[in-house]
Design a protein around this motif. Structure first.
Motif, PDB file in Angstrom:
ATOM      1  N   ALA A   5       1.708 -39.357  36.203  1.00  0.00           N
ATOM      2  CA  ALA A   5       1.072 -39.030  34.924  1.00  0.00           C
ATOM      3  C   ALA A   5       2.097 -38.415  33.965  1.00  0.00           C
ATOM      4  CB  ALA A   5      -0.082 -38.060  35.143  1.00  0.00           C
ATOM      5  N   THR A   6       2.989 -37.590  34.507  1.00  0.00           N
ATOM      6  CA  THR A   6       4.037 -36.989  33.683  1.00  0.00           C
ATOM      7  C   THR A   6       4.978 -38.052  33.137  1.00  0.00           C
ATOM      8  OG1 THR A   6       3.965 -34.950  34.993  1.00  0.00           O
ATOM      9  CG2 THR A   6       5.931 -35.323  33.658  1.00  0.00           C
ATOM     10  N   VAL A   7       5.402 -38.968  34.011  1.00  0.00           N
ATOM     11  CA  VAL A   7       6.292 -40.045  33.582  1.00  0.00           C
ATOM     12  C   VAL A   7       5.619 -40.903  32.517  1.00  0.00           C
ATOM     13  CG1 VAL A   7       7.427 -42.183  34.313  1.00  0.00           C
ATOM     14  CG2 VAL A   7       7.598 -40.127  35.731  1.00  0.00           C
ATOM     15  N   LEU A   8       4.329 -41.215  32.734  1.00  0.00           N
ATOM     16  CA  LEU A   8       3.613 -42.064  31.787  1.00  0.00           C
ATOM     17  C   LEU A   8       3.476 -41.386  30.431  1.00  0.00           C
ATOM     18  CD1 LEU A   8       2.029 -44.653  31.217  1.00  0.00           C
ATOM     19  CD2 LEU A   8      -0.017 -43.495  32.066  1.00  0.00           C
ATOM     20  N   LEU A   9       3.063 -40.121  30.421  1.00  0.00           N
ATOM     21  CA  LEU A   9       2.866 -39.416  29.156  1.00  0.00           C
ATOM     22  C   LEU A   9       4.188 -39.195  28.426  1.00  0.00           C
ATOM     23  CD1 LEU A   9       0.164 -36.792  30.187  1.00  0.00           C
ATOM     24  CD2 LEU A   9      -0.140 -38.758  28.684  1.00  0.00           C
ATOM     25  N   ASP A  10       5.207 -38.769  29.177  1.00  0.00           N
ATOM     26  CA  ASP A  10       6.520 -38.578  28.550  1.00  0.00           C
ATOM     27  C   ASP A  10       7.065 -39.906  28.030  1.00  0.00           C
ATOM     28  OD1 ASP A  10       6.407 -35.916  29.097  1.00  0.00           O
ATOM     29  OD2 ASP A  10       7.807 -35.957  30.782  1.00  0.00           O
ATOM     30  N   GLY A  11       6.884 -40.962  28.828  1.00  0.00           N
ATOM     31  CA  GLY A  11       7.374 -42.271  28.418  1.00  0.00           C
ATOM     32  C   GLY A  11       6.666 -42.797  27.189  1.00  0.00           C
ATOM     33  N   LEU A  12       5.348 -42.631  27.138  1.00  0.00           N
ATOM     34  CA  LEU A  12       4.585 -43.094  25.976  1.00  0.00           C
ATOM     35  C   LEU A  12       4.947 -42.306  24.721  1.00  0.00           C
ATOM     36  CD1 LEU A  12       1.030 -43.723  27.470  1.00  0.00           C
ATOM     37  CD2 LEU A  12       2.685 -45.430  26.703  1.00  0.00           C
ATOM     38  N   THR A  13       5.141 -40.995  24.884  1.00  0.00           N
ATOM     39  CA  THR A  13       5.514 -40.170  23.736  1.00  0.00           C
ATOM     40  C   THR A  13       6.869 -40.592  23.183  1.00  0.00           C
ATOM     41  OG1 THR A  13       4.280 -38.282  24.612  1.00  0.00           O
ATOM     42  CG2 THR A  13       5.944 -37.825  22.940  1.00  0.00           C
TER      43      THR A  13
END
Length: 298
Positions: A5-13
């Motif tokens: 979830a951290t990777v996804l949110l950071d990546g999307l941002t």
């Protein structure tokens, strides 16, 4: 679960503001066939102008509701002024020149505007954190995330939809497609190509400035901070395909998520994974994953 979830949110941002900046770059290339190295100047000036505006609002104890309008106005102001100046007084005189000369000219413009930033805003970093603090934080699957960063994802989605609608559903979009396909025939049909070029370049400049202005509250705005972003923006358009809007979107997602994964797992490989993917794409598809087809003239 929390790691992904951290990777996804950071990546999307990260992919969101990378997409906004790359979109301006790829639109300019798609319509005008210009590789605009000076695009980083729009990003940097947008960030500095927004940071200055936020500081002015804070120092004069004005309403916090002015933060977001100030960011948007800063991006539009920078895009219109710098975009018009560069197109009118530099690029318009070089449209019939070799593409390599245009790249060198825009690189020179980039260096000039970098020095002008230091002269105008000084060398001390700006920390315009107030808009991010104003919106607070939210819990997502046990992760404490800033609401402001999440609005960046929303902004990128709005920009993507607006761009798709403008290019496919409006008269202006049809004009752009005509100019992209064949400039000479467009002129013969009575289309004011010079006007199309001016509006396109200013629109791309506004997108570049918007990326910088909106990301300013999440980082330290200091001299030279735009260089890495410009390099990654070029990586995005190379991966996605020069002049391809879907390519800019997919390329941004690939770069953003891969970079986020590397930052959390192997920080030393942060840039390596991005350029490794770019190299693989260039080997398999030299024109990029979604490069628009080139018209064949008979």
């Amino acid at each position: 679960m929390q790691f992904w979830a951290t990777v996804l949110l950071d990546g999307l941002t990260y992919a969101s503001y990378l997409f906004i900046v790359s979109l301006g770059l790829t639109i300019i290339f798609g319509v005008m066939k210009i590789l605009n190295v000076a695009h980083g100047s729009f990003y940097a000036w947008g960030a500095y102008t927004a940071a200055f505006a936020i500081g002015f609002i804070t120092d004069n104890e004005l309403s916090e509701a002015l933060f977001l309008p100030a960011i948007l106005i800063s991006a539009i102001l920078v895009g219109v002024v710098l975009g018009y100046v560069i197109e009118r007084f530099i690029l318009r005189k070089m449209y019939n020149q070799d593409i390599h000369l245009i790249v060198l000219a825009t690189f020179g413009v980039f260096l000039i505007f970098e020095d002008l930033i230091i002269i105008t805003f000084g060398v001390d970093p700006y920390l315009p954190y107030q808009p991010a603090m104003m919106l607070g934080w939210v819990d997502i699957v046990g992760l404490n995330r800033g609401v402001y960063q999440l609005t960046l994802i929303l902004l990128a989605s709005i920009v993507a939809f607006a761009c798709w609608y403008g290019l496919t559903k409006t008269k202006w979009g049809k004009l752009l497609q005509s100019v992209i396909y064949d400039r000479e025939i467009s002129v013969a049909m009575g289309i004011d190509v010079t006007k199309v070029y001016v509006v396109t370049f200013i629109g791309g400049a506004i997108l570049g400035a918007l990326g910088g202005a909106y990301v300013a509250p999440t980082t330290s705005v200091s001299p030279g901070f735009a260089i890495d972003l410009v390099v990654l923006s070029f990586a995005v358009v190379v991966i996605g395909g020069m002049g391809s809007i879907p390519g800019a979107l997919i390329g941004s997602l690939i770069v953003g998520i891969l970079r986020a994964f590397a930052v959390h797992q192997a920080p030393i490989l942060e840039l390596f994974v991005v350029f490794a993917v770019m190299a693989i794409v260039l080997i398999i598809r030299p024109e990029g994953l979604f490069a628009p087809p080139k018209p064949r003239k008979i």
